[in-house]
Enzyme design. Structure first.
Site, mmCIF file in Angstrom:
data_model
loop_
_atom_site.group_PDB
_atom_site.id
_atom_site.type_symbol
_atom_site.label_atom_id
_atom_site.label_comp_id
_atom_site.label_asym_id
_atom_site.label_seq_id
_atom_site.Cartn_x
_atom_site.Cartn_y
_atom_site.Cartn_z
ATOM 1 N N HIS A 16 2.123 -6.521 -6.735
ATOM 2 C CA HIS A 16 1.320 -5.636 -5.884
ATOM 3 C C HIS A 16 0.751 -4.549 -6.776
ATOM 4 C CE1 HIS A 16 1.139 -3.076 -1.918
ATOM 5 N NE2 HIS A 16 0.066 -2.922 -2.674
ATOM 6 N N HIS A 18 -3.141 -3.063 -7.824
ATOM 7 C CA HIS A 18 -4.593 -3.063 -7.666
ATOM 8 C C HIS A 18 -5.248 -2.739 -9.006
ATOM 9 C CE1 HIS A 18 -4.339 -3.168 -3.243
ATOM 10 N NE2 HIS A 18 -3.255 -2.420 -3.418
ATOM 11 N N HIS A 194 -1.747 -6.178 3.334
ATOM 12 C CA HIS A 194 -1.028 -4.915 3.496
ATOM 13 C C HIS A 194 -0.690 -4.761 4.978
ATOM 14 C CE1 HIS A 194 -2.361 -4.292 -0.505
ATOM 15 N NE2 HIS A 194 -2.263 -2.971 -0.529
ATOM 16 N N GLU A 197 2.175 -0.028 6.551
ATOM 17 C CA GLU A 197 2.277 0.936 5.459
ATOM 18 C C GLU A 197 2.629 2.311 6.020
ATOM 19 O OE1 GLU A 197 -0.136 2.266 1.417
ATOM 20 O OE2 GLU A 197 -1.073 0.920 2.856
ATOM 21 N N ASP A 279 1.693 -0.835 -7.236
ATOM 22 C CA ASP A 279 0.565 -0.470 -6.377
ATOM 23 C C ASP A 279 -0.641 -0.044 -7.214
ATOM 24 O OD1 ASP A 279 -0.879 -0.112 -4.050
ATOM 25 O OD2 ASP A 279 0.624 1.158 -3.090
ATOM 26 N N ASP A 280 -0.744 1.239 -7.544
ATOM 27 C CA ASP A 280 -1.833 1.771 -8.365
ATOM 28 C C ASP A 280 -1.199 2.628 -9.464
ATOM 29 O OD1 ASP A 280 -4.430 1.119 -6.707
ATOM 30 O OD2 ASP A 280 -2.939 1.811 -5.271
#
Length: 346
Positions: A16, A18, A194, A197, A279-280
């Protein structure tokens, strides 16, 4: 070797992540300058987010700075390099949103060719493998998502292994994309989304979205999932169905950090299948090793067995082919045994 070092050195998978959230600040500044873009604030503070929606805006802004095949190759290579150097990343499945790049004249083929070039370089130089997940930001409508899927299928590459759905759940309920997901599944693509969340309220990202993602979208795994905990019946269903939730220890909403980690721990305690991811990472000021370390610091009762489980579950939840997955699992087990033997007594 102490336990924190052990957590940094164990082999890891990131499912996961991005791509636009991996841009180094200096890379973003250079690419933006090359393409004549002005950042709204200095690069060194660009990732200091006011709230979740400010983060989403910056995420899309970063996308405007990646335009050529060389740009895509560079950011992909750097993302895999950073994961490897920070935390022994061995495999990643990178999410990318074609709709972010189309407005700047970037073709789908340009994106993919660039990313594949960066992936090949990272595998050659660091032994890190990668796959790609073409994702739709929920702000797009179903027709727009279908057009993206047209491009995915017209320029079919085996490394683009699946599709995903991200962005704020309140802007696009999952059922909007049922037809798109059905077509992707019929074409042999894996599916994730997603869901639930916790940076959104229970009304915006309700537990019932899990059922929609399973029953209508036929998702093979899911990203996040924390709001699911508000519905014990849905938790039991998810546990029985055994899907993996690709959770992320760090979030853009700093006031939610403690709750996020507690939610991941509770998901594990309730028997859900959980992987740890970034994630990021650069935007969130984290990396794959840090994501492990801060979670384990919040759960002092966890030890080597739980760390091994997260490491191996990353491989199990991946979309690698069975032969590659089996070989990577064996490699991970051998490396974990060696590292465990070097641990200092607790």
């Amino acid at each position: 070797m102490d336990f924190q070092t052990f957590l940094r050195r164990i082999p890891k998978v990131d499912l996961h992540c991005h791509l636009v959230g991996t841009l180094r600040p200096q890379t973003l500044a250079q690419l933006a300058s090359t393409h004549g873009l002005a950042l709204p604030r200095p690069a060194e503070t660009l990732y200091d987010f006011a709230d979740f929606y400010d983060f989403l805006d910056v995420l899309r802004l970063a996308s405007a700075s990646v335009r050529t095949a060389d740009d895509f190759s560079r950011v992909t290579y750097e993302a895999l390099q950073d994961g490897h150097s920070a935390g022994n990343l061995r495999h990643a499945e990178l999410l990318f949103n074609p709709q972010y790049f189309y407005p700047y004249g970037v073709s789908y083929r340009t994106m993919v060719d660039g990313m594949l070039d960066g992936m090949a370089g990272a595998e050659r130089d660091f032994g890190v493998s990668a796959l790609l997940v073409a994702s739709f930001d929920r702000m797009i409508d179903a027709a727009g998502a279908m057009q993206i899927l047209d491009d995915v299928l017209a320029y079919r590459k085996p490394q683009v292994v699946g599709i995903g759905l991200d962005g704020a759940e309140r802007t696009g309920p999952p059922q909007r994309f049922a037809e798109v997901y059905a077509r992707a599944g019929a074409a042999g693509l894996k599916r994730t989304a997603h869901v639930c969340e916790d940076n959104q309220t229970l009304e915006e990202a309700p537990p019932s979205n899990y059922a929609i993602c399973r029953d209508l979208l036929k998702c093979d795994r899911l990203d996040h999932g924390y709001n699911l905990l508000a519905d014990p019946a849905m938790v039991m269903r998810a546990r029985d169905e055994g899907l993996y939730f690709n959770t992320c220890t760090i979030t853009s909403v700093t006031r939610n950090l403690e709750r996020r980690r507690a939610s991941i721990a509770k998901m594990v305690d309730l028997g859900l299948n959980v992987t740890l991811n970034t994630d990021d990472p650069v935007m969130f000021k984290t990396d794959i090793a840090h994501s492990y370390q801060v979670l384990f610091q919040s759960q002092p009762q966890w030890g080597v067995a739980r760390a091994r489980a997260f490491s191996l579950d990353g491989v199990a939840a991946s979309w690698l082919d069975d032969t590659t997955k089996a070989a990577l699992t064996d490699s991970f087990r051998t490396e974990l045994d060696t590292l465990e033997a070097a641990l200092e007594p607790s």
